[in-house]
Design an enzyme around this catalytic site. Structure first.
Site, PDB file in Angstrom:
ATOM      1  N   SER A 117       0.812  -1.208   0.000  1.00  0.00           N
ATOM      2  CA  SER A 117       0.000   0.000   0.000  1.00  0.00           C
ATOM      3  C   SER A 117       0.846   1.259   0.000  1.00  0.00           C
ATOM      4  CB  SER A 117      -0.920   0.009   1.224  1.00  0.00           C
ATOM      5  OG  SER A 117      -0.155  -0.070   2.415  1.00  0.00           O
ATOM      6  N   HIS A 138      -2.444  -3.823  -5.487  1.00  0.00           N
ATOM      7  CA  HIS A 138      -2.924  -3.440  -4.156  1.00  0.00           C
ATOM      8  C   HIS A 138      -4.433  -3.626  -4.076  1.00  0.00           C
ATOM      9  CE1 HIS A 138      -3.662  -0.038  -1.019  1.00  0.00           C
ATOM     10  NE2 HIS A 138      -3.645  -1.228  -0.449  1.00  0.00           N
ATOM     11  N   GLU A 150      -5.407  -1.156  -7.141  1.00  0.00           N
ATOM     12  CA  GLU A 150      -4.352  -0.320  -7.721  1.00  0.00           C
ATOM     13  C   GLU A 150      -3.302  -1.238  -8.350  1.00  0.00           C
ATOM     14  OE1 GLU A 150      -4.202   3.716  -5.015  1.00  0.00           O
ATOM     15  OE2 GLU A 150      -3.242   1.927  -4.188  1.00  0.00           O
ATOM     16  N   ASN A 188      -3.780   5.756  -0.467  1.00  0.00           N
ATOM     17  CA  ASN A 188      -3.144   5.980   0.825  1.00  0.00           C
ATOM     18  C   ASN A 188      -2.396   7.302   0.906  1.00  0.00           C
ATOM     19  OD1 ASN A 188      -4.108   3.749   2.147  1.00  0.00           O
ATOM     20  ND2 ASN A 188      -2.426   2.436   1.534  1.00  0.00           N
TER      21      ASN A 188
END
Length: 280
Positions: A117, A138, A150, A188
């Site tokens: 992440s 991800h 992702e 994130n």
């Protein structure tokens, strides 16, 4: 697409992803560290598969899906895999070591995907025997219901591997976005600093945890307040991501909150320890 998948890591993410692979008909081997983990993982997989079959309204039986998942403590000497999905904790040195430890179970065509992440995919790819086949994928928790994935190519990843992983995620009924290898990627890089700022507001006694979360739910239409979300993600995970962002950029806006550090030191990690910003 893939005939033999290896999942390394049997935590929440590893189990969630493995169950989704099996639901789509792929044969999956999950590598665990102990017999105790084998015992506790089986009922967790049963729950995940049962829920997904109901939610997705699939006709497969639970037993047929579970039969596609093999849980092992050691890999057979002759085993090889065409897709490896690594989902261990967010520690780049441990991830690099895993790559080295299991080089003997890959071929020149094996795609190795790391579920990270925040860490540098290019840094990890450089240590893989076939760096053009290394990629970041991800998934988000809970895997079954979160649509986003992702996809993060390294500077060395081939276009064909990116395309194949995109098609694979689409087959899993996920909605992938392609992201350049950069600190925190998209979600994130936006989300964790917001959580960190919420912790700072709490630390400054501007408002209580309940008030902060209510303000974001009612004022920004967030389904979950930032502090409750931190407890769900894990305060240790939030801290590690903030530290990764700060280390990679040296930007003071990514400096972790002192209160967040104290929460982690006190093992107030959130739901997984029963106490965080809230009690569970």
């Amino acid at each position: 697409m893939f005939s033999n998948i290896l999942v390394i890591g049997a935590g929440t993410m590893g189990a969630g992803v493995a169950s989704q692979f099996a639901l789509k008909g792929f044969n999956v081997t999950i590598l665990v560290r102990s017999e105790e983990k084998v015992i506790c993982l089986k009922p967790e997989l049963e729950k995940l598969v049962k829920r997904s079959l109901k939610r997705m309204q699939l006709k497969e039986s639970q037993s047929d899906v579970l039969d596609k998942i093999d849980i092992v403590k050691e890999l057979a000497n002759e085993a090889s895999y065409d897709f490896v999905f690594e989902a261990i904790s967010e520690n780049i040195n441990q991830k690099k070591q895993i790559i080295q430890d299991y080089t003997g179970f890959i071929t020149e065509n094996t795609i190795w995907a790391t579920n990270t992440s925040s860490l540098s995919v290019t840094d990890m790819a450089a240590g893989y025997k076939y760096p053009e086949n290394f990629i970041g994928i991800h998934f988000f928790n809970p895997v079954a219901s979160m649509e986003l994935v992702e996809i993060i190519p390294s500077m060395l990843t081939s276009t064909s591997v990116v395309d194949k992983c995109w098609d694979f995620c689409t087959l899993l009924q996920k909605k992938p976005v392609r992201v350049k290898d950069s600190p925190g990627f998209i979600v994130n890089r936006l989300l964790i600093p917001m959580i960190n700022e919420a912790v700072e507001i709490l630390s400054s006694q501007v408002a209580s945890a309940e008030e902060i979360d209510s303000a974001m739910k009612l004022g920004a239409h967030h389904p979950l307040g930032p502090l409750a979300l931190a407890d769900l993600i894990g305060n240790d995970v939030c801290l590690s991501i903030m530290e990764a962002l700060y280390t990679a950029t040296s930007d003071s806006k990514y400096r972790p909150s002192y209160l967040l550090r104290k929460m982690v030191s006190a093992k107030k990690l959130g739901r997984k320890t029963g106490i965080g910003f809230y009690s569970y």
